[in-house]
Every structure is written in structure tokens, then in C-alpha cells.
Design a protein around this motif. Structure first.
Motif, PDB file in Angstrom:
ATOM      1  N   PHE A  53      10.547  16.544  -5.706  1.00 57.69           N
ATOM      2  CA  PHE A  53      10.481  15.180  -6.252  1.00 57.69           C
ATOM      3  C   PHE A  53      11.438  15.003  -7.425  1.00 57.69           C
ATOM      4  O   PHE A  53      11.915  13.896  -7.672  1.00 57.69           O
ATOM      5  CB  PHE A  53       9.043  14.862  -6.669  1.00 57.69           C
ATOM      6  CG  PHE A  53       8.193  14.413  -5.529  1.00 57.69           C
ATOM      7  CD1 PHE A  53       8.095  13.073  -5.201  1.00 57.69           C
ATOM      8  CD2 PHE A  53       7.501  15.342  -4.764  1.00 57.69           C
ATOM      9  CE1 PHE A  53       7.314  12.661  -4.126  1.00 57.69           C
ATOM     10  CE2 PHE A  53       6.719  14.941  -3.698  1.00 57.69           C
ATOM     11  CZ  PHE A  53       6.621  13.595  -3.377  1.00 57.69           C
ATOM     12  N   GLU A  54      11.711  16.075  -8.169  1.00 55.94           N
ATOM     13  CA  GLU A  54      12.691  15.983  -9.247  1.00 55.94           C
ATOM     14  C   GLU A  54      14.072  15.664  -8.691  1.00 55.94           C
ATOM     15  O   GLU A  54      14.763  14.751  -9.177  1.00 55.94           O
ATOM     16  CB  GLU A  54      12.742  17.297 -10.033  1.00 55.94           C
ATOM     17  CG  GLU A  54      13.730  17.267 -11.189  1.00 55.94           C
ATOM     18  CD  GLU A  54      13.920  18.652 -11.793  1.00 55.94           C
ATOM     19  OE1 GLU A  54      13.796  19.631 -11.036  1.00 55.94           O
ATOM     20  OE2 GLU A  54      14.191  18.743 -12.994  1.00 55.94           O
ATOM     21  N   HIS A  55      14.485  16.399  -7.658  1.00 57.27           N
ATOM     22  CA  HIS A  55      15.787  16.145  -7.050  1.00 57.27           C
ATOM     23  C   HIS A  55      15.810  14.796  -6.347  1.00 57.27           C
ATOM     24  O   HIS A  55      16.845  14.114  -6.325  1.00 57.27           O
ATOM     25  CB  HIS A  55      16.132  17.257  -6.063  1.00 57.27           C
ATOM     26  CG  HIS A  55      16.474  18.561  -6.722  1.00 57.27           C
ATOM     27  ND1 HIS A  55      15.519  19.433  -7.198  1.00 57.27           N
ATOM     28  CD2 HIS A  55      17.665  19.121  -7.028  1.00 57.27           C
ATOM     29  CE1 HIS A  55      16.120  20.485  -7.733  1.00 57.27           C
ATOM     30  NE2 HIS A  55      17.419  20.325  -7.651  1.00 57.27           N
ATOM     31  N   TRP A  84       0.837  -1.205   0.000  1.00 56.57           N
ATOM     32  CA  TRP A  84       0.000   0.000   0.000  1.00 56.57           C
ATOM     33  C   TRP A  84       0.875   1.259   0.000  1.00 56.57           C
ATOM     34  O   TRP A  84       0.594   2.216  -0.724  1.00 56.57           O
ATOM     35  CB  TRP A  84      -0.900  -0.006   1.239  1.00 56.57           C
ATOM     36  CG  TRP A  84      -1.879   1.149   1.264  1.00 56.57           C
ATOM     37  CD1 TRP A  84      -3.119   1.188   0.721  1.00 56.57           C
ATOM     38  CD2 TRP A  84      -1.643   2.451   1.845  1.00 56.57           C
ATOM     39  NE1 TRP A  84      -3.696   2.408   0.921  1.00 56.57           N
ATOM     40  CE2 TRP A  84      -2.811   3.210   1.611  1.00 56.57           C
ATOM     41  CE3 TRP A  84      -0.586   3.028   2.520  1.00 56.57           C
ATOM     42  CZ2 TRP A  84      -2.937   4.515   2.053  1.00 56.57           C
ATOM     43  CZ3 TRP A  84      -0.706   4.339   2.959  1.00 56.57           C
ATOM     44  CH2 TRP A  84      -1.877   5.073   2.729  1.00 56.57           C
ATOM     45  N   TRP A  85       1.951   1.233   0.800  1.00 59.94           N
ATOM     46  CA  TRP A  85       2.835   2.394   0.822  1.00 59.94           C
ATOM     47  C   TRP A  85       3.527   2.576  -0.519  1.00 59.94           C
ATOM     48  O   TRP A  85       3.763   3.708  -0.958  1.00 59.94           O
ATOM     49  CB  TRP A  85       3.872   2.234   1.949  1.00 59.94           C
ATOM     50  CG  TRP A  85       3.338   2.604   3.285  1.00 59.94           C
ATOM     51  CD1 TRP A  85       3.026   1.763   4.315  1.00 59.94           C
ATOM     52  CD2 TRP A  85       3.025   3.921   3.749  1.00 59.94           C
ATOM     53  NE1 TRP A  85       2.538   2.457   5.396  1.00 59.94           N
ATOM     54  CE2 TRP A  85       2.533   3.787   5.071  1.00 59.94           C
ATOM     55  CE3 TRP A  85       3.094   5.186   3.195  1.00 59.94           C
ATOM     56  CZ2 TRP A  85       2.128   4.884   5.826  1.00 59.94           C
ATOM     57  CZ3 TRP A  85       2.700   6.282   3.950  1.00 59.94           C
ATOM     58  CH2 TRP A  85       2.218   6.125   5.257  1.00 59.94           C
ATOM     59  N   GLU A  86       3.897   1.452  -1.180  1.00 58.66           N
ATOM     60  CA  GLU A  86       4.513   1.555  -2.511  1.00 58.66           C
ATOM     61  C   GLU A  86       3.564   2.231  -3.494  1.00 58.66           C
ATOM     62  O   GLU A  86       3.954   3.122  -4.256  1.00 58.66           O
ATOM     63  CB  GLU A  86       4.898   0.160  -3.009  1.00 58.66           C
ATOM     64  CG  GLU A  86       6.031  -0.483  -2.249  1.00 58.66           C
ATOM     65  CD  GLU A  86       6.333  -1.867  -2.774  1.00 58.66           C
ATOM     66  OE1 GLU A  86       5.655  -2.310  -3.725  1.00 58.66           O
ATOM     67  OE2 GLU A  86       7.246  -2.519  -2.229  1.00 58.66           O
ATOM     68  N   PHE A  92      -2.579   3.729 -13.969  1.00 59.56           N
ATOM     69  CA  PHE A  92      -2.080   3.476 -12.608  1.00 59.56           C
ATOM     70  C   PHE A  92      -2.799   4.360 -11.597  1.00 59.56           C
ATOM     71  O   PHE A  92      -3.214   3.894 -10.522  1.00 59.56           O
ATOM     72  CB  PHE A  92      -0.572   3.717 -12.564  1.00 59.56           C
ATOM     73  CG  PHE A  92      -0.010   3.761 -11.170  1.00 59.56           C
ATOM     74  CD1 PHE A  92       0.200   2.592 -10.456  1.00 59.56           C
ATOM     75  CD2 PHE A  92       0.295   4.983 -10.571  1.00 59.56           C
ATOM     76  CE1 PHE A  92       0.708   2.639  -9.166  1.00 59.56           C
ATOM     77  CE2 PHE A  92       0.807   5.025  -9.280  1.00 59.56           C
ATOM     78  CZ  PHE A  92       1.013   3.860  -8.582  1.00 59.56           C
ATOM     79  N   LEU A  93      -2.958   5.654 -11.935  1.00 62.94           N
ATOM     80  CA  LEU A  93      -3.581   6.572 -10.986  1.00 62.94           C
ATOM     81  C   LEU A  93      -5.043   6.225 -10.725  1.00 62.94           C
ATOM     82  O   LEU A  93      -5.525   6.311  -9.588  1.00 62.94           O
ATOM     83  CB  LEU A  93      -3.468   8.014 -11.514  1.00 62.94           C
ATOM     84  CG  LEU A  93      -2.077   8.652 -11.485  1.00 62.94           C
ATOM     85  CD1 LEU A  93      -2.103  10.009 -12.159  1.00 62.94           C
ATOM     86  CD2 LEU A  93      -1.561   8.781 -10.058  1.00 62.94           C
ATOM     87  N   ILE A  94      -5.767   5.805 -11.766  1.00 62.95           N
ATOM     88  CA  ILE A  94      -7.213   5.565 -11.620  1.00 62.95           C
ATOM     89  C   ILE A  94      -7.493   4.173 -11.064  1.00 62.95           C
ATOM     90  O   ILE A  94      -8.223   4.012 -10.076  1.00 62.95           O
ATOM     91  CB  ILE A  94      -7.906   5.755 -12.986  1.00 62.95           C
ATOM     92  CG1 ILE A  94      -7.760   7.208 -13.436  1.00 62.95           C
ATOM     93  CG2 ILE A  94      -9.380   5.371 -12.889  1.00 62.95           C
ATOM     94  CD1 ILE A  94      -8.278   7.462 -14.837  1.00 62.95           C
ATOM     95  N   ASN A  95      -6.891   3.144 -11.694  1.00 64.42           N
ATOM     96  CA  ASN A  95      -7.251   1.774 -11.344  1.00 64.42           C
ATOM     97  C   ASN A  95      -6.423   1.163 -10.220  1.00 64.42           C
ATOM     98  O   ASN A  95      -6.853   0.193  -9.605  1.00 64.42           O
ATOM     99  CB  ASN A  95      -7.132   0.885 -12.590  1.00 64.42           C
ATOM    100  CG  ASN A  95      -8.104   1.306 -13.673  1.00 64.42           C
ATOM    101  OD1 ASN A  95      -9.240   1.708 -13.392  1.00 64.42           O
ATOM    102  ND2 ASN A  95      -7.655   1.250 -14.919  1.00 64.42           N
ATOM    103  N   GLY A  99       3.993   5.970  -5.060  1.00 59.17           N
ATOM    104  CA  GLY A  99       4.049   6.033  -6.523  1.00 59.17           C
ATOM    105  C   GLY A  99       3.046   7.028  -7.074  1.00 59.17           C
ATOM    106  O   GLY A  99       3.359   7.811  -7.982  1.00 59.17           O
ATOM    107  N   GLY A 100       1.826   7.025  -6.536  1.00 59.70           N
ATOM    108  CA  GLY A 100       0.808   7.971  -6.999  1.00 59.70           C
ATOM    109  C   GLY A 100       1.148   9.403  -6.633  1.00 59.70           C
ATOM    110  O   GLY A 100       0.996  10.322  -7.458  1.00 59.70           O
ATOM    111  N   VAL A 101       1.615   9.609  -5.396  1.00 55.36           N
ATOM    112  CA  VAL A 101       1.986  10.967  -4.970  1.00 55.36           C
ATOM    113  C   VAL A 101       3.137  11.498  -5.819  1.00 55.36           C
ATOM    114  O   VAL A 101       3.136  12.674  -6.236  1.00 55.36           O
ATOM    115  CB  VAL A 101       2.359  10.969  -3.474  1.00 55.36           C
ATOM    116  CG1 VAL A 101       2.951  12.318  -3.066  1.00 55.36           C
ATOM    117  CG2 VAL A 101       1.131  10.653  -2.628  1.00 55.36           C
ATOM    118  N   SER A 102       4.127  10.643  -6.094  1.00 54.53           N
ATOM    119  CA  SER A 102       5.266  11.070  -6.923  1.00 54.53           C
ATOM    120  C   SER A 102       4.817  11.425  -8.334  1.00 54.53           C
ATOM    121  O   SER A 102       5.278  12.416  -8.916  1.00 54.53           O
ATOM    122  CB  SER A 102       6.318   9.960  -6.971  1.00 54.53           C
ATOM    123  OG  SER A 102       6.775   9.628  -5.674  1.00 54.53           O
TER     124      SER A 102
END
Length: 236
Positions: A37-39, A10-12, A220-223, A16-19
Motif C-alpha cells: 500500500f505504501e508503493h 461503498w467500494w470507496e 472514519f474507521l468507526i463511524n 479507504g478503510g482497508v488502505s
């Protein structure tokens, strides 16, 4: 499939979504979240690259043979093979590479220029070799027959290829002035149209590749990300 709340998976998914959203925030405008997040991405990629280079190349191909650690030690203390002293030659390019660090000093920065010059020379030689290896097959493949017996499709393909090649080359033929309405001017104009069609195909394939990446991220973001965040209620 929804993962257990606050589990490792879940944390992964959450990070991933937040990034992804943080990087996409640049579409609005440059902001502090995007820059963080770029750096973070550059730092992680650099760290992983260093570890992978050391584990898969430096240790396996350089340090283990150099230190004689790739040999098998028998119970009586003897080795499976004698130490190959030629591995000591690895120290020469390693010493040359260490000269790069002298660029940090003003007094001995000229030593770094030796390593930089050597690197540029090697890169230029490899680039020239790669150019020849890439261009020579294309040059020989350009000589195609206009008619192939019992194969109309291949004959038409070769005719179109020869027409495109000759007209595109004529566009860059500046030896003499092209008079309006003459065959040279018409050939150059046809070559320009053929090149525009080629560039359009390249640009279209590039857009399709970028769209494929965008579709994968949106999926990925939606499903995945949305279904694993219960407060979003994307999957009910």
C-alpha cells in the motif's frame, strides 16, 4: 449513513478503510501489506502529480501559448491576435531541462551536470532571497518599546519578548568564557530555559496536529467504514 452494498460509494469507503488499516499495520512491524500500500500510494500520488502539472501548468501556461492555441479563430480564418514569437523562448528552458536525461548515459552525463548546476544555483539564490525576506521583518520587529502608555498587557508582552530574545542570544555568545555565578552565565541559563519552553510548545503543537489526524482516521474507521461493513455490526 450506510451506503448500498457494493455500490461505487461503498467500494470507496471499503478501500479507504482497508488502505488505512494497511498503513497502520506498520505500528506492529514492517510487513508486505504495508509495503504494497505504501508503493501504491506513492504511485498514485506521482501519477496524479504528473497529470495535474501537465493540465494546470504545462498545457495552459506553456504549450497553448507556444503553439498559438490560446488565440481565437474567427469564421474567416483570421486570428484574434498575431502570434507572439517571444513564446519561442520557452524552448530554451525546456531544452535545458531535457539535459537531465543525459545522466542515464556514461559518455554524456557531463551534460546533465550543466542542468543540475543551473538548478542548484537558482535554488540557492531563491533560498537566500527567501531567507532575507523572512529574517528582515523579524529583525526590525525585535526593536520594541518596553513601555506602552495605557496598555499594560502589551508592555508586559514586550518585556517578556525582549527578555527571551536577549537571554536566548546570550546562550550562543561564545566570545569569552562564562564564569559561574556571573550575569553572563545566568543569562545563558535563563535563555536555555526559555528555548526549552519554546521547543516544548512546538513539540506539543506538532503532537496535537498528529493527534487530530489520528482522531479523523479513527472517526472514519468507526463511524463510516465500520457502519458500511454489515458483517462488523458496528452500528447495529
Amino acid at each position: 449513513m450506510m451506503s448500498a452494498l457494493f455500490s461505487l460509494h461503498w467500494w470507496e469507503v471499503f478501500l479507504g478503510g482497508v488502505s488505512t488499516l494497511a498503513i497502520y499495520s506498520f505500528l506492529y512491524r514492517e510487513n508486505a501489506v504495508y509495503r504494497f500500500f505504501e508503493h501504491l500510494f506513492i504511485g498514485i500520488a506521482t501519477g496524479i502529480s504528473i497529470i495535474m502539472v501537465f493540465r494546470t501548468f504545462l498545457w495552459q501556461e506553456i504549450f497553448k501559448p507556444l503553439l498559438g492555441m490560446d488565440r481565437v479563430i474567427f469564421p474567416d480564418g483570421t486570428y484574434s491576435e498575431p502570434y507572439n514569437k517571444l513564446y519561442l523562448l520557452y524552448l530554451a528552458p525546456m531544452a535545458l531541462g531535457l539535459l537531465y536525461y543525459f545522466i542515464l548515459t556514461k559518455r554524456y552525463s557531463w551534460l546533465a551536470q550543466i542542468a543540475i548546476g543551473f538548478g542548484l544555483g537558482v535554488s540557492g539564490g531563491l533560498a537566500f532571497k527567501g531567507f532575507i525576506n523572512e529574517m528582515y521583518p523579524q529583525l526590525t520587529n525585535s526593536f520594541r518599546p518596553l513601555y506602552i502608555k495605557d496598555n499594560v498587557g502589551a508592555s508586559i508582552s514586550n518585556i517578556v519578548f525582549i527578555f527571551t530574545l536577549t537571554t536566548a542570544l546570550s546562550y550562543f555568545f561564545f566570545t569569552f568564557k562564562q564564569r559561574k555565578g556571573r550575569i553572563a552565565e545566568r543569562s545563558a541559563k535563563a535563555g536555555r530555559w526559555m528555548m526549552m519552553g519554546c521547543f516544548g510548545a512546538f513539540f506539543g503543537s506538532t503532537i496535537m496536529a498528529r493527534m487530530a489526524l489520528l482522531v479523523e482516521r479513527l472517526d472514519f474507521l468507526i463511524n463510516t467504514w465500520g457502519c458500511n461493513m454489515p458483517w462488523l455490526k458496528v452500528c447495529g
